[in-house]
Design a protein around this motif. Structure first.
Motif, mmCIF file in Angstrom:
data_model
loop_
_atom_site.group_PDB
_atom_site.id
_atom_site.type_symbol
_atom_site.label_atom_id
_atom_site.label_comp_id
_atom_site.label_asym_id
_atom_site.label_seq_id
_atom_site.Cartn_x
_atom_site.Cartn_y
_atom_site.Cartn_z
ATOM 1 N N VAL A 1 0.856 -1.180 0.000
ATOM 2 C CA VAL A 1 0.000 0.000 0.000
ATOM 3 C C VAL A 1 0.895 1.234 0.000
ATOM 4 C CG1 VAL A 1 -1.740 -1.255 1.337
ATOM 5 C CG2 VAL A 1 -0.131 0.245 2.529
ATOM 6 N N VAL B 1 0.289 4.241 6.314
ATOM 7 C CA VAL B 1 0.709 3.574 7.558
ATOM 8 C C VAL B 1 1.450 4.601 8.412
ATOM 9 C CG1 VAL B 1 1.989 1.669 8.582
ATOM 10 C CG2 VAL B 1 0.916 1.379 6.341
ATOM 11 N N LEU C 1 -0.629 -9.666 12.258
ATOM 12 C CA LEU C 1 -0.714 -8.561 11.303
ATOM 13 C C LEU C 1 0.433 -7.606 11.597
ATOM 14 C CD1 LEU C 1 -2.354 -7.111 9.056
ATOM 15 C CD2 LEU C 1 -3.613 -5.950 10.860
ATOM 16 N N LEU D 1 2.116 -4.110 10.351
ATOM 17 C CA LEU D 1 1.955 -2.904 9.539
ATOM 18 C C LEU D 1 3.324 -2.272 9.342
ATOM 19 C CD1 LEU D 1 -1.233 -1.413 11.276
ATOM 20 C CD2 LEU D 1 -1.124 -2.761 9.177
ATOM 21 N N ILE E 1 2.664 -4.710 4.107
ATOM 22 C CA ILE E 1 1.865 -5.228 5.218
ATOM 23 C C ILE E 1 1.810 -6.742 5.127
ATOM 24 C CG2 ILE E 1 -0.457 -5.293 6.233
ATOM 25 C CD1 ILE E 1 -0.804 -2.417 5.359
ATOM 26 N N VAL F 1 -7.729 -4.871 4.116
ATOM 27 C CA VAL F 1 -6.630 -3.928 3.871
ATOM 28 C C VAL F 1 -6.705 -3.384 2.452
ATOM 29 C CG1 VAL F 1 -4.123 -3.695 3.684
ATOM 30 C CG2 VAL F 1 -5.112 -4.955 5.603
ATOM 31 N N ARG F 2 -6.985 -4.257 1.488
ATOM 32 C CA ARG F 2 -7.070 -3.825 0.082
ATOM 33 C C ARG F 2 -8.189 -2.795 -0.117
ATOM 34 N NH1 ARG F 2 -6.055 -9.615 -0.679
ATOM 35 N NH2 ARG F 2 -3.970 -9.871 -1.608
ATOM 36 N N SER G 1 -7.222 0.539 1.607
ATOM 37 C CA SER G 1 -6.149 1.203 0.862
ATOM 38 C C SER G 1 -6.684 1.844 -0.406
ATOM 39 C CB SER G 1 -5.058 0.188 0.531
ATOM 40 O OG SER G 1 -4.118 0.725 -0.373
ATOM 41 N N LEU H 1 -4.519 3.310 7.547
ATOM 42 C CA LEU H 1 -4.676 1.939 8.016
ATOM 43 C C LEU H 1 -4.333 1.823 9.495
ATOM 44 C CD1 LEU H 1 -3.080 0.121 4.962
ATOM 45 C CD2 LEU H 1 -5.504 0.322 5.499
ATOM 46 N N ILE I 1 -9.095 -1.948 10.351
ATOM 47 C CA ILE I 1 -8.979 -3.203 9.602
ATOM 48 C C ILE I 1 -9.892 -4.266 10.207
ATOM 49 C CG2 ILE I 1 -7.418 -5.091 8.989
ATOM 50 C CD1 ILE I 1 -5.165 -2.970 8.883
#
Length: 325
Positions: A191, A196, A213, A215, A221, A265-266, A269, A275, A280
């Motif tokens: 992303v 971030v 997860l 970041l 990510i 996330v997609r 973004s 994010l 999320i």
């Protein structure tokens, strides 16, 4: 708004435009003032005795921009960073010492690995700057150098920390903690780095999903199966046990959770949202509560619903903040 490679019907388009307009009106003034053109006013607190740097000057008692670019602040210093390489420079990662990053190994060189980290140059992870598989702190030998490929090889995904810049401008990493190292059984997402923000915590264990997860500050990510972090002594005692665990099967349920969180996330973004772990999880939970299939999360309707939900959430926060005054 980025990466929306699907058609919207008329109703969805109107709903999405309305939600994005609402989000824009709710955006704080400081965010809209980040990008400036010549003669734009730069909001500052005059009582702080700020220092005016490159691209900032006094005019009629105000601090104004003398260049087009992005306002940067370092303690009391305020300056304007010009976009010499165009708008794409905003999407590039700007490293700082201590950043948690995720990268991909692209080359194995003598005593070092080279990683792609979304920076203008590749980063370097020295053999001496990481823990060895046996967990013992010792000098690296010629045998260790010969065995480098058994630690990381090309295309491996690695988590590390920014150690600093060398005199030649190269970025050096370190992975001396057990929480760093090779990442397996998951998805690597890319992303824009500005989505971030630097925070105290970039490693997140989502217990309800049994998923890790990470970041990365560089915009990479990682969403993958949870891995237990062991201390050196435990690692040495449980080497055989750990090797057995690596060969275990990742359950279908965990794979579904990884895919659902990755799609969350997609979506965020593509909509240009900052994010955060909270956002999320909320997006993934919303897809579950609405019985949205994992692949349907990347469809037009879920994008519109996500934008509308975020607009409502921010509007509620503003109302609560105004009501508390």
């Amino acid at each position: 708004m980025r990466d929306l490679h699907f058609p919207l019907n008329q109703t969805q388009r109107v709903r999405l435009e309305a939600a994005l307009h609402e989000l824009q009106t709710l955006a704080p003034a400081a965010a809209s003032a980040a990008s400036v053109t010549v003669a734009d006013s730069i909001p500052v607190n005059q009582e702080d005795n700020i220092l005016k740097g490159h691209g900032a000057a006094d005019h009629d008692g105000e601090v104004v921009a003398t260049l087009c670019g992005v306002v940067e602040r370092v303690n009391k210093l305020v300056y304007v960073r010009t976009l010499r390489r165009g708008i794409l420079s905003l999407f590039r990662y700007k490293p700082e010492v201590g950043d948690i990053i995720v990268g991909r190994v692209i080359e194995i060189a003598p005593k070092r690995w080279r990683l792609e980290i979304n920076f203008t140059q590749d980063a370097v992870l020295m053999l001496s700057s990481m823990n060895l598989p046996d967990g013992i702190q010792r000098r690296r030998t010629a045998v260790d150098e010969l065995n480098m490929r058994s630690i990381f090889e090309e295309n491996d995904v690695v988590c590390a920390e920014v150690r600093g810049f060398q005199h030649d401008g190269s970025l050096h990493l370190q992975a001396r903690s057990q929480k760093y190292g090779k990442l397996q059984r998951g998805q690597l997402l890319t992303v824009p780095a500005y989505l971030v923000k630097r925070r105290k915590q970039h490693f997140h264990h989502l217990e309800q999903y049994d998923v890790d997860l990470i970041l990365g500050c560089n915009g990479f990510i990682w969403v993958g199966q949870h891995v237990l972090v062991r201390e050196n002594t435990e690692l040495k005692e449980d080497q055989h046990k750990l090797s057995d665990e690596v060969d275990t099967f990742t359950s279908i349920e965990t794979r579904k959770h990884i895919c659902r969180l990755a799609n969350a996330v997609r979506v965020l973004s593509a909509l240009g949202f900052i994010l955060t772990i909270e956002l999320i999880i909320q997006t993934a939970e919303a897809s579950l509560s609405s019985n949205v299939e994992i692949n349907a999360m990347l469809g037009a309707e879920f994008y519109v619903q996500t934008a509308e939900r975020e607009a409502r959430r921010r509007a509620d926060l503003v109302r609560k903040k105004n009501g508390a005054r």
